[in-house]
Design a protein around this motif. Sequence first.
Motif, PDB file in Angstrom:
ATOM      1  N   LYS A   1       0.790  -0.322 -16.495  1.00 39.76           N
ATOM      2  CA  LYS A   1       0.203   0.611 -17.488  1.00 39.76           C
ATOM      3  C   LYS A   1       1.304   1.373 -18.209  1.00 39.76           C
ATOM      4  O   LYS A   1       1.028   2.252 -19.008  1.00 39.76           O
ATOM      5  N   LEU A   2       2.570   1.036 -17.880  1.00 38.69           N
ATOM      6  CA  LEU A   2       3.636   1.846 -18.473  1.00 38.69           C
ATOM      7  C   LEU A   2       4.910   1.041 -18.697  1.00 38.69           C
ATOM      8  O   LEU A   2       5.416   0.370 -17.802  1.00 38.69           O
ATOM      9  N   LEU A   3       5.396   1.175 -19.942  1.00 38.79           N
ATOM     10  CA  LEU A   3       6.685   0.568 -20.308  1.00 38.79           C
ATOM     11  C   LEU A   3       7.643   1.690 -20.686  1.00 38.79           C
ATOM     12  O   LEU A   3       7.329   2.516 -21.547  1.00 38.79           O
ATOM     13  N   LEU A   4       8.808   1.712 -20.039  1.00 42.89           N
ATOM     14  CA  LEU A   4       9.829   2.714 -20.361  1.00 42.89           C
ATOM     15  C   LEU A   4      11.007   2.027 -21.023  1.00 42.89           C
ATOM     16  O   LEU A   4      11.413   0.932 -20.599  1.00 42.89           O
ATOM     17  N   GLN A   5      11.568   2.693 -22.056  1.00 42.46           N
ATOM     18  CA  GLN A   5      12.704   2.108 -22.782  1.00 42.46           C
ATOM     19  C   GLN A   5      13.873   3.084 -22.822  1.00 42.46           C
ATOM     20  O   GLN A   5      14.080   3.783 -23.816  1.00 42.46           O
ATOM     21  N   PRO A   6      14.638   3.147 -21.723  1.00 44.78           N
ATOM     22  CA  PRO A   6      15.770   4.087 -21.684  1.00 44.78           C
ATOM     23  C   PRO A   6      16.851   3.693 -22.685  1.00 44.78           C
ATOM     24  O   PRO A   6      16.973   2.538 -23.059  1.00 44.78           O
ATOM     25  N   ARG A   7      17.648   4.726 -23.113  1.00 43.92           N
ATOM     26  CA  ARG A   7      18.734   4.462 -24.054  1.00 43.92           C
ATOM     27  C   ARG A   7      20.119   4.699 -23.463  1.00 43.92           C
ATOM     28  O   ARG A   7      21.124   4.514 -24.142  1.00 43.92           O
ATOM     29  N   SER A   8      20.151   5.148 -22.217  1.00 42.21           N
ATOM     30  CA  SER A   8      21.458   5.405 -21.596  1.00 42.21           C
ATOM     31  C   SER A   8      21.376   5.198 -20.090  1.00 42.21           C
ATOM     32  O   SER A   8      20.277   5.203 -19.511  1.00 42.21           O
ATOM     33  N   THR A   9      22.560   5.040 -19.497  1.00 41.89           N
ATOM     34  CA  THR A   9      22.627   4.882 -18.043  1.00 41.89           C
ATOM     35  C   THR A   9      22.018   6.111 -17.365  1.00 41.89           C
ATOM     36  O   THR A   9      21.294   5.997 -16.362  1.00 41.89           O
ATOM     37  N   GLU A  10      22.300   7.264 -17.915  1.00 42.12           N
ATOM     38  CA  GLU A  10      21.786   8.511 -17.330  1.00 42.12           C
ATOM     39  C   GLU A  10      20.249   8.485 -17.312  1.00 42.12           C
ATOM     40  O   GLU A  10      19.623   8.892 -16.316  1.00 42.12           O
TER      41      GLU A  10
ATOM     42  N   VAL B   1       3.807  -7.774 -10.903  1.00 40.75           N
ATOM     43  CA  VAL B   1       2.762  -8.527 -10.197  1.00 40.75           C
ATOM     44  C   VAL B   1       1.474  -7.702 -10.217  1.00 40.75           C
ATOM     45  O   VAL B   1       0.387  -8.229 -10.451  1.00 40.75           O
ATOM     46  N   PHE B   2       1.625  -6.398  -9.992  1.00 38.64           N
ATOM     47  CA  PHE B   2       0.464  -5.491 -10.053  1.00 38.64           C
ATOM     48  C   PHE B   2       0.722  -4.460 -11.152  1.00 38.64           C
ATOM     49  O   PHE B   2       0.828  -4.855 -12.306  1.00 38.64           O
ATOM     50  N   ASP B   3       0.864  -3.204 -10.759  1.00 39.70           N
ATOM     51  CA  ASP B   3       0.958  -2.125 -11.748  1.00 39.70           C
ATOM     52  C   ASP B   3       2.351  -1.499 -11.802  1.00 39.70           C
ATOM     53  O   ASP B   3       2.485  -0.329 -12.161  1.00 39.70           O
ATOM     54  N   GLU B   4       3.387  -2.276 -11.450  1.00 43.72           N
ATOM     55  CA  GLU B   4       4.743  -1.726 -11.464  1.00 43.72           C
ATOM     56  C   GLU B   4       5.106  -1.210 -12.871  1.00 43.72           C
ATOM     57  O   GLU B   4       4.663  -1.765 -13.875  1.00 43.72           O
ATOM     58  N   VAL B   5       5.951  -0.178 -12.883  1.00 42.11           N
ATOM     59  CA  VAL B   5       6.443   0.359 -14.157  1.00 42.11           C
ATOM     60  C   VAL B   5       7.496  -0.614 -14.701  1.00 42.11           C
ATOM     61  O   VAL B   5       8.403  -1.020 -13.976  1.00 42.11           O
ATOM     62  N   VAL B   6       7.364  -0.974 -15.974  1.00 40.83           N
ATOM     63  CA  VAL B   6       8.364  -1.881 -16.574  1.00 40.83           C
ATOM     64  C   VAL B   6       9.471  -1.045 -17.219  1.00 40.83           C
ATOM     65  O   VAL B   6       9.195  -0.177 -18.053  1.00 40.83           O
TER      66      VAL B   6
ATOM     67  N   PRO C   1       0.808  -1.226   0.000  1.00 39.72           N
ATOM     68  CA  PRO C   1       0.000   0.000   0.000  1.00 39.72           C
ATOM     69  C   PRO C   1       0.843   1.279   0.000  1.00 39.72           C
ATOM     70  O   PRO C   1       0.321   2.353  -0.312  1.00 39.72           O
ATOM     71  N   SER C   2       2.148   1.146   0.269  1.00 38.06           N
ATOM     72  CA  SER C   2       2.953   2.372   0.261  1.00 38.06           C
ATOM     73  C   SER C   2       3.360   2.797  -1.161  1.00 38.06           C
ATOM     74  O   SER C   2       3.885   3.892  -1.357  1.00 38.06           O
ATOM     75  N   PHE C   3       3.112   1.942  -2.144  1.00 44.29           N
ATOM     76  CA  PHE C   3       3.427   2.347  -3.524  1.00 44.29           C
ATOM     77  C   PHE C   3       2.362   3.284  -4.078  1.00 44.29           C
ATOM     78  O   PHE C   3       1.155   3.083  -3.851  1.00 44.29           O
ATOM     79  N   SER C   4       2.817   4.289  -4.833  1.00 46.16           N
ATOM     80  CA  SER C   4       1.867   5.212  -5.481  1.00 46.16           C
ATOM     81  C   SER C   4       1.312   4.571  -6.751  1.00 46.16           C
ATOM     82  O   SER C   4       1.848   3.558  -7.223  1.00 46.16           O
ATOM     83  N   THR C   5       0.308   5.211  -7.286  1.00 47.89           N
ATOM     84  CA  THR C   5      -0.157   4.796  -8.620  1.00 47.89           C
ATOM     85  C   THR C   5       0.178   5.923  -9.596  1.00 47.89           C
ATOM     86  O   THR C   5       0.230   7.101  -9.218  1.00 47.89           O
ATOM     87  N   LEU C   6       0.394   5.520 -10.819  1.00 42.12           N
ATOM     88  CA  LEU C   6       0.814   6.468 -11.851  1.00 42.12           C
ATOM     89  C   LEU C   6      -0.228   7.552 -12.066  1.00 42.12           C
ATOM     90  O   LEU C   6      -1.436   7.260 -12.071  1.00 42.12           O
ATOM     91  N   ASN C   7       0.231   8.770 -12.312  1.00 40.64           N
ATOM     92  CA  ASN C   7      -0.730   9.816 -12.712  1.00 40.64           C
ATOM     93  C   ASN C   7      -0.205  10.522 -13.967  1.00 40.64           C
ATOM     94  O   ASN C   7       0.884  10.207 -14.465  1.00 40.64           O
TER      95      ASN C   7
END
Length: 541
Positions: free
Chosen positions: A117-126, A158-163, A72-78
Amino acid sequence: MEKLRATSSLRRSLKSILNRQLSSISEIRYLNGKRSCQPTFSLIRDYKSLGEANAIRYRCFSSVSTVVQRNPSFSTLNSDDISYFKRLLGEKSVIQDEDRLETVNTDWMRKYKGSSKLLLQPRSTEEVAQILKYCNSRCLAVVPQGGNTGLVGGSVPVFDEVVVNLGSMNNIISFDKVSGILVCEAGCILENLISFLDNQGFIMPLDLGAKGSCQIGGNVSTNAGGLRLVRYGSLHGNVLGLEAVLANGDVLDMLGTLRKDNTGYDLKHLFIGSEGSLGIVTKVSILTPPKLSSVNIAFLACRDYSSCQKLLMEAKRKLGELLSAFEFLDIQAMDLVLNHLDGVRNPLPASMHNFYVLIETTGSDESYDREKLEAFLLSSMEGGLISDGVLAQDINQASSFWRIREGVPEALMKAGAVYKYDLSLPVEKMYDLVDDMRTRLGDLARVIGYGHLGDGNLHLNVSALQYDDKILEQIEPYVYEWTSKHRGSISAEHGLGLMKANKIYYSKSPETVKTMGSIKKLLDPNGILNPYKVLPHSLDS
Ligand code: FAD
Ligand code: MLT
Ligand code: ZN
């Protein structure tokens, strides 16, 4: 008399095939292998939402009572979060498209499914660092993802974690031909690294059936074992350095390229095998062996498990430094492969044998290697350890032998529901567990045994038409208790993921697990990295 006659005819047939030598098998496996590990079939989903948004009961791959509660301490995306990520990464690397989310929410076995609900595809370590810094400040949970070929439910939410998928970070940074040290980004696909190195006259010290999709960052994060560990050892030995981003966005530059470095704690080892629970691996430096010119592959049949075991002892003694793979499968595994995979045939078709062993040797002197292998095969045959066998005579044949062994996981998926166990056990006891399980399950399900015999790693799989709690109750906790009693490990190479997070005590002492929990707390105080995985859920409270 019968036995003698049989032995001498086998000896003749082996002798004739021994004359047909394969010299460049490596090319198919290491250079041209374009085998994709993604199944085109679907399997019954065995996760089941209880209808409550915050609790999921996983019915069929873990103990019946396993219920996971959303922290329950995790936020949900806005919408502010999405805007932030779009500014940081650009529109194209912030993915909310349902079809693409479906893919990253579902694991290779189609057993585990999240609702990110969200997939992020970074291109660098930064970019990775900025993503984690932001997620940590917002208490947004994150799942690091590589090729999503993991087999324990660790790579999907498992739930709504950001990938956060590393696939866009796929550059080779450097390769030193003198030392054989490769430095690359974490998202490089294993097979691409294998091809790259082949052109340089080197090989990866790691090879596995999922090579067409898995990424080196995923391999390191799972401490993947695979088909060459018997020769080259584990990634704890071969990974010389890495770069990892902590939950708060700090970048740990441990990307050394030295064989020897005893300056304090060797923290890179914490990230090898921690399954994305301590940080995101962004770069890897790995020691690669030279490609040797003489490779031989023998596909052998054994009457019983005891013969396989003795054959392994003999192979270690007589093939010594040449041995580069020692894999086994039982008749049930062979049966599955023959029935479910197109174009696969048994190279020893005269009759079905109880066990099959695939032996690979790799060396630098063709005639010396051949002589050694011949002597070993002939003496093993005379000693009754081998009942039939064939040596690959060309690249296609070699490839077809490997296809049988590497095809077992895919065949199991095609056969229906599968309960997978990946155990380290004393070699002499290993197959007793398979026999015990057959007795326990009777007609309820088929029990299949295969694996990396040379490493004491059994893949015990139970195959049924559909998932059924009655079957699971016969398997668990029996398999874990049996393994623990024999001082084995409940995860030899696949990791704990979600499947076995709560089972860790079968293989680790309470004090050890407590220390792991303290390390997790230190590196990821908000617990945002791959929550519900690896460590027991009791540590969260
Ligand atoms: P994923 O499946 O995406 O992730 C696996 C775990 O690592 C997850 O917990 C994820 O969060 C974490 N992770 C991934 N990338 C990163 C990163 N950059 N930083 C931090 N954490 C990360 N495994 C073996 O050990 N030996 C085998 O022989 C073998 N054969 C296989 C054959 C088949 C057909 C299949 C489908 C799987 C096989 N596996 C095997 C399992 C799997 O392929 C390995 O575990 C592999 O190393 C996973 O790599 P991946 O890139 O797919 O990682
Ligand atoms: C293998 O060795 O084939 C892999 O670890 C996959 C599996 O266990 O099914
Ligand atoms: Zn394996």
